[in-house]
Design a protein around this motif. Structure first.
Motif, PDB file in Angstrom:
ATOM      1  N   UNK A  23       5.433  -3.185   9.795  1.00 27.86           N
ATOM      2  CA  UNK A  23       5.180  -2.647   8.458  1.00 27.86           C
ATOM      3  C   UNK A  23       3.814  -3.091   7.946  1.00 27.86           C
ATOM      4  N   UNK A  24       3.511  -4.396   8.134  1.00 22.38           N
ATOM      5  CA  UNK A  24       2.218  -4.900   7.649  1.00 22.38           C
ATOM      6  C   UNK A  24       1.060  -4.227   8.385  1.00 22.38           C
ATOM      7  N   UNK A  27       0.705  -0.622   6.983  1.00 19.88           N
ATOM      8  CA  UNK A  27       0.121  -0.627   5.638  1.00 19.88           C
ATOM      9  C   UNK A  27      -1.352  -1.038   5.691  1.00 19.88           C
ATOM     10  N   UNK A  28      -1.657  -1.994   6.574  1.00 18.17           N
ATOM     11  CA  UNK A  28      -3.051  -2.405   6.729  1.00 18.17           C
ATOM     12  C   UNK A  28      -3.910  -1.231   7.156  1.00 18.17           C
TER      13      UNK A  28
END
Lengths: 284, 310
Positions: A23-24, A27-28
């Motif tokens: 997820x990170x 999103x990044x």
């Protein structure tokens, strides 16, 4: 403590860990790609190279696009206008807000509660509620298309008064009382004592006010009509409208000119930026 | 004795006015004057003046003609108005929901990451929030450009043609929403992080001893404790999303055929393109009342929350 108990992590927790990392990363990518696309495009040599497929990195990078933006469009003027209006409005607003906050916390006068309610009332007004009348007012003042229209309406701000008052209330009154006994006047108390004690919140408000003015588009669009008075955001949109969307390498260079100063400012002033939320608190 | 008392009274009269110190009164007046001058001239007077204008038919130039409630009646009977109000709620609902959801997930993922990498990520995710909305809107036009933007490159890589995002009635508003969410989620994350940092860590220790998994902890402990933060974010996001202007004006100007038009843009168009000052003022007052209701609900909810926590 977290470490020792996480030695025996369950399968479920490990799955959560993997999902979290994924997820990170996604999103990044979502946050970074638009900026990357802007910078890559801004370094393309000409509009024809935008059409080359498969996509090729701009090499050698055409840094001259940035110079071209300042040459072919009055971006120097826009930049100057943005700086002048944002800084003047911010400085004025910080001063008026601190003075009003001081009066509300450390001075006794009639109708105090009512006057503070009037401040809260302003907080409830959307920025555009009265544009028709504001436009007429500015026109009557002969302020349309002048710096006055871009500065004076923002020379005070209800949110700032609310914030600074909130912060002054948490300062022990003893400081102020003992200074008074020593014969210090109100202005001296304000500048020599309170400015130091309330520094984080004053800095946080300063950053917030500057950001609002720098990013503003609607008000400047309404109040200015000549090129000489436009700020960066309005100048950029006008540039794109005149171009019709062909010279994207120049438009993206101009976009970077608008976005990068604020991003750099943020990276340098991070503490202050984050403080603004701590100071404001969740209570709203 | 009596002279002493009258001296005291005289001195009191010299420095005091009733129970107030004269010096304080003068200072308070001078200190409050600048701020209140701005509030009265640029906030209160224009609001009342707009109310007056909303009862007239006026084009900014000729004499305004009083028409009573006609502007409001016209609004309520206009299909366009309801469509635009619907769009505004649609945009507000989805952009608020998605920003809160993504912001919360980001905060939960990054909460315990206090090292260098964690801080770098927190900084990164916050950056969109400080960007100039109108400039990012230009950037979005180029990202979603179906002829030769990034969208065309990505779709082209899969041998497909990119949809014309901003010309499609259904996709256009989602393109606008995506920008709203992109800019707002970092702010939501930051507020949630500060909410999370106020939660007592021993609660988690206890839960872990009881064998609760991380997901369970998040669901049954963290979320309920974040309720006040969520309420605050919900209402502030709703109120600001209701007032969206820059992004829509730059990206679509409300098109195609009003599919993305929102209240603030419609007000702007009524006033400065069609030069119907009366109708624009009536719209502004309507929007103001809508936001007022939202604000009152916010005060109620957050006020109750604060009381129940006390």
């Amino acid at each position: 403590m977290h470490k020792s108990s996480s030695i025996r992590r369950s399968v479920g927790d490990r799955a959560v860990g993997i999902i979290r990392t994924l997820f990170l990363i996604i999103m990044g990518v979502i946050v970074v790609v638009p900026f990357l696309w802007m910078l890559l495009t801004s370094l393309m040599p000409d509009s024809k190279s935008l059409l080359v497929r498969p996509f090729r990195l701009p090499w050698p990078p055409a840094f001259q696009n940035y110079a071209e933006v300042f040459r072919s469009q009055p971006f120097g003027t826009y930049f100057f206008n943005s700086i002048v209006t944002s800084i003047s409005a911010t400085v004025l607003s910080v001063m008026t807000v601190v003075l009003a906050g001081y009066a509300f916390v450390f001075l006794e006068f009639p109708f105090k509660r009512f006057l503070f309610l009037l401040v809260l009332g302003v907080l409830m007004m959307p920025s555009t509620v009265a544009i028709v009348s504001l436009y007429v007012t500015m026109s009557n003042f002969h302020w349309l298309d002048t710096y006055w229209a871009l500065i004076i309406p923002f020379a005070a701000d209800a949110y700032g008064v609310y914030l600074i008052r909130q912060n002054f209330t948490s300062i022990p009154r003893d400081f102020v009382e003992s200074a008074k006994i020593d014969g210090a006047g109100h202005l001296r108390i304000l500048f020599q004592i309170l400015f130091h004690l309330a520094k984080p919140s004053i800095i946080a408000y300063t950053i917030m006010a500057f950001k609002w003015r720098w990013n503003d588009y609607f008000w400047v669009l309404m109040m200015t009509s000549s090129r000489e008075m436009r700020t960066l955001p309005v100048g950029l949109v006008m540039m794109r409208n005149e171009d019709g969307g062909t010279q994207w390498q120049l438009i993206m260079a101009a976009t970077a000119v608008v976005l990068l100063p604020m991003i750099l400012f943020y990276l340098f002033m991070q503490r202050g930026f984050n403080d603004q939320y701590m100071v404001g608190g969740v209570k709203g | 004795m009596s002279t002493q008392r009258s001296d005291a009274a005289r001195i009191r009269r010299k420095y005091y006015w009733g129970k107030y110190r004269k010096n304080d009164l003068v200072t308070a007046f001078l200190f409050l004057l600048p701020a209140f001058a701005v509030f009265f001239v640029f906030k209160y007077y224009p609001l009342l003046d707009s109310l007056r204008i909303s009862f007239t038919s006026w084009n900014f130039f000729s004499a305004p003609k009083p028409v009573g409630l006609q502007n409001y009646v016209k609004l309520l009977n206009s299909k366009t108005f309801w469509k635009i109000l619907g769009n505004t709620f649609y945009y507000t609902f989805w952009s608020t929901l998605l920003s809160l959801l993504l912001g919360l997930l980001l905060a939960l993922c990054l909460f315990r990451k206090t090292g260098r990498r964690g801080n770098a990520l927190k900084t990164l995710f916050f950056i969109p929030n400080i960007t100039t909305a109108s400039a990012v809107a230009i950037l979005w036009l180029w990202l979603f450009n179906s002829a030769n933007g990034l969208s065309e490159i990505i779709f082209g890589a899969f041998g497909k043609t990119s949809p014309a995002w901003l010309l499609d009635k259904n996709l256009a508003i989602w393109t606008v929403i995506s920008l709203g969410v992109w800019r707002a989620m970092g702010y939501v994350m930051t507020i949630y992080l500060s909410g999370l940092s106020q939660i007592d860590g021993t609660v988690y220790e206890a839960a872990r001893i009881d064998g609760a998994s991380e997901a369970q902890q998040a669901l049954y402990i963290t979320l309920p404790l974040l309720r006040p933060t969520t309420l605050f974010l919900l209402t502030t996001n709703l109120i600001s999303a209701m007032q969206v202007f820059d992004v829509v004006q730059v990206m679509t100007e409300g098109g195609p055929s009003n599919a993305t038009n929102v209240m603030n843009l419609y007000i702007y168009q009524e006033a400065f393109i069609r030069e119907r000052a009366g109708s624009a003022a009536a719209l502004s007052i309507t929007l103001f009342l809508l936001l007022l209701v939202l604000t009152v609900i916010q005060r109620r909810l957050t006020g109750e929350e604060a009381r129940s926590n006390a």
